[in-house]
Design a protein around this motif. Structure first.
Motif: not given
Length: 282
Positions: A26-33, A51-56
């Motif tokens: 997952x790219x940093x930009x995708x995570x930020x969006x 996936x959302x849990x992975x990025x907190x």
């Protein structure tokens, strides 16, 4: 659209590619969006929640899939006027073998901004692994499940001079490989699965060899079949060309008949037109 990763998202639709296996893709930009979207349209909320849990982060989610898309889409379009709506699939790039294109079409028609956040795609990843020509390729998604419909679909693309890409499931893999061999000839091919996961593999061989390999051992996981293009077509002899032109001229004006045969054979239209004129006046 380029926005700083810490700013609120501009209202509209955001098409977000998600990992096809390894969550680190997952790219940093995708995570930020995803972290800033007002709502995320998902295939399966359980998958996206991991996936959302992975990025907190936690974000509101709403189901959007084949079975409810027509009912849900108008509400999502209305919300895009004031909210940022993210669209994801369970894995990979949305709109590839899913109903997302209608959401994009209607969002554009309503005047909303549409932004793509590119990333993983199983079809393209498998193509890079296969070692087959990549200058021209044709993605066909899943073949029909019924044997005759599958054979008919393969017959339609047998002459396409490009590498072919299919998605498939483990239980149907051997049957699909066999039907592909029957309909396309025993071309070079590859079976890629579990891409970016621990047990990633890409097995190459002819279609018949691969069908035999998986006949009694259907694999698990997401599967992509890559089939090489056909070999060079033999140049038709003059008698065949004349027969094709005569047949075409029974249905079409001479110029269009020459064009039809040129398309079918790859021969120069000018030469075929001259030959058609000679046949017509003979």
């Amino acid at each position: 659209m380029n926005q700083p990763l810490d700013e609120a998202l501009t209202p509209g639709l955001y098409i977000v590619a998600t990992p096809i296996g390894n969550l680190s893709d997952l790219s940093p930009r995708a995570a930020a969006v995803l972290a800033r979207a007002n709502v995320i349209a998902v295939e399966d909320s359980r998958v996206t929640a991991k996936l959302l849990n992975r990025i907190g982060t936690k974000r509101p989610m709403t189901p959007y899939h084949d079975h409810n898309a027509d009912q849900v889409r108008p509400g999502l379009i209305a919300r895009m006027g004031s909210e940022a709506i993210a669209l994801v699939s369970d894995a990979g790039t949305p709109l590839i073998s899913d109903p997302g294109f209608k959401l994009v079409r209607d969002a554009r028609a309503a005047g909303h901004t549409v932004t793509t956040i590119p990333g993983p795609c199983a079809a393209i990843a498998a193509l890079t692994l296969a070692g087959l020509p990549t200058d021209r390729f044709f993605f066909l998604g899943f073949l029909p499940s019924k044997e005759k419909a599958r054979a008919d679909a393969i017959a339609e693309i047998a002459a396409v001079r490009a590498t072919l890409i299919f998605y498939e499931s483990g239980p149907r893999l051997a049957a699909s490989l066999t039907t592909l061999a029957d309909g396309l000839g025993d071309r070079e091919a590859a079976v890629a699965r579990e891409i970016s996961k621990t047990f990633e593999e890409c097995v190459t061989g002819t279609l018949s060899e691969l069908a035999e390999r998986y006949k009694d051992a259907p694999p698990k996981g997401e599967i992509v079949i890559i089939v090489g293009p056909p070999g060079e077509a033999p140049v038709p002899d003059s008698a065949d060309i004349d027969a094709a032109l005569i047949d075409a001229m029974t249905r079409l004006p001479t110029a269009k008949a020459a064009g039809e045969v040129a398309k079918a054979t790859g021969l120069p239209r000018r030469d075929l037109y001259a030959r058609a004129m000679a046949l017509r006046d003979a």
